[in-house]
Design a protein around this motif. Sequence first.
Motif, PDB file in Angstrom:
ATOM      1  N   TYR A   1       0.830  -1.204   0.000  1.00 12.76           N
ATOM      2  CA  TYR A   1       0.000   0.000   0.000  1.00 12.76           C
ATOM      3  C   TYR A   1       0.866   1.256   0.000  1.00 12.76           C
ATOM      4  O   TYR A   1       2.015   1.238   0.448  1.00 12.76           O
ATOM      5  N   LEU A   2       0.299   2.342  -0.539  1.00 13.42           N
ATOM      6  CA  LEU A   2       0.923   3.645  -0.430  1.00 13.42           C
ATOM      7  C   LEU A   2       0.427   4.292   0.860  1.00 13.42           C
ATOM      8  O   LEU A   2      -0.772   4.490   1.039  1.00 13.42           O
ATOM      9  N   ILE A   3       1.357   4.612   1.730  1.00 19.76           N
ATOM     10  CA  ILE A   3       1.016   5.119   3.058  1.00 19.76           C
ATOM     11  C   ILE A   3       1.129   6.646   3.080  1.00 19.76           C
ATOM     12  O   ILE A   3       2.135   7.209   2.634  1.00 19.76           O
ATOM     13  N   ARG A   4       0.110   7.317   3.598  1.00 24.52           N
ATOM     14  CA  ARG A   4       0.125   8.775   3.717  1.00 24.52           C
ATOM     15  C   ARG A   4       1.065   9.229   4.834  1.00 24.52           C
ATOM     16  O   ARG A   4       1.809  10.183   4.679  1.00 24.52           O
ATOM     17  N   ASN A   5       0.975   8.571   5.962  1.00 27.94           N
ATOM     18  CA  ASN A   5       1.805   8.893   7.120  1.00 27.94           C
ATOM     19  C   ASN A   5       2.969   7.910   7.194  1.00 27.94           C
ATOM     20  O   ASN A   5       3.292   7.255   6.212  1.00 27.94           O
ATOM     21  N   SER A   6       3.610   7.805   8.343  1.00 27.41           N
ATOM     22  CA  SER A   6       4.728   6.876   8.489  1.00 27.41           C
ATOM     23  C   SER A   6       4.536   6.007   9.720  1.00 27.41           C
ATOM     24  O   SER A   6       3.745   6.325  10.615  1.00 27.41           O
ATOM     25  N   PHE A   7       5.261   4.890   9.778  1.00 27.21           N
ATOM     26  CA  PHE A   7       5.143   3.985  10.921  1.00 27.21           C
ATOM     27  C   PHE A   7       6.504   3.423  11.304  1.00 27.21           C
ATOM     28  O   PHE A   7       7.450   3.424  10.511  1.00 27.21           O
ATOM     29  N   LYS A   8       6.577   2.951  12.551  1.00 29.94           N
ATOM     30  CA  LYS A   8       7.763   2.279  13.060  1.00 29.94           C
ATOM     31  C   LYS A   8       7.333   0.990  13.751  1.00 29.94           C
ATOM     32  O   LYS A   8       6.280   0.958  14.395  1.00 29.94           O
ATOM     33  N   THR A   9       8.128  -0.055  13.639  1.00 29.87           N
ATOM     34  CA  THR A   9       7.844  -1.311  14.325  1.00 29.87           C
ATOM     35  C   THR A   9       8.786  -1.444  15.514  1.00 29.87           C
ATOM     36  O   THR A   9       9.996  -1.196  15.402  1.00 29.87           O
TER      37      THR A   9
END
Length: 205
Positions: A53-61
């Motif tokens: 998917y194209l993500i608008r925001n960002s994430f961290k695991t």
Amino acid sequence: VLFKKKKFKKIAEIGTGYGGQFLILDQFLDFSNYYFFDLKEVLLFCEKYLDNYLIRNSFKTLHINNYNGEEKFDLVISNYAFSELPSELQKIYLRKVIKLSKRGYLTMNSGKKNSIFQGDYLSLDQLKKEMPFIKINNETPKDFVHKGNYLISWEKWPFTIHSSFWGILFNFISAVSISFITQENKENNYKNKIHEFFNDHKSFS
């Protein structure tokens, strides 16, 4: 509506699965970072799935063992995952993540006598002692959930975050004020006695 604030810079989710809830929130909310907490294998699966998917925001695991509580989250969420953790791990999440957050919610299926999950989990009474600022609500709609399920939510504000601090501060101010007034009265009494002494002995000079 659980929270007055609608914009959250930092969001943490405990038990992310494949990242489905993140995908939904990513479409409707603007945030600087979304933090996934889960098992390492699950986090790898989540990253692989979200690559589609194209993500608008960002994430961290993040794995809880590699996290020291350095972030202060605006919102913490967990759909049953926290409630299904063993009590010792629940305490770690409370200390490192939940207690340091400004607000959040946890859907729960353990902790009550009629909860579906029974065993080594923190009871609702224990959770209240750990988090005296929480609110407890029944999960809805009632017809589609187990009777023992419930929702924990919290939202901290400046005058409620550290109630003990405010108590100490007000006690300190009161003590200083009383001490100042008392001291001032003592000084005035002392000065008056000196004036009286000189007035009484004017005739001798």
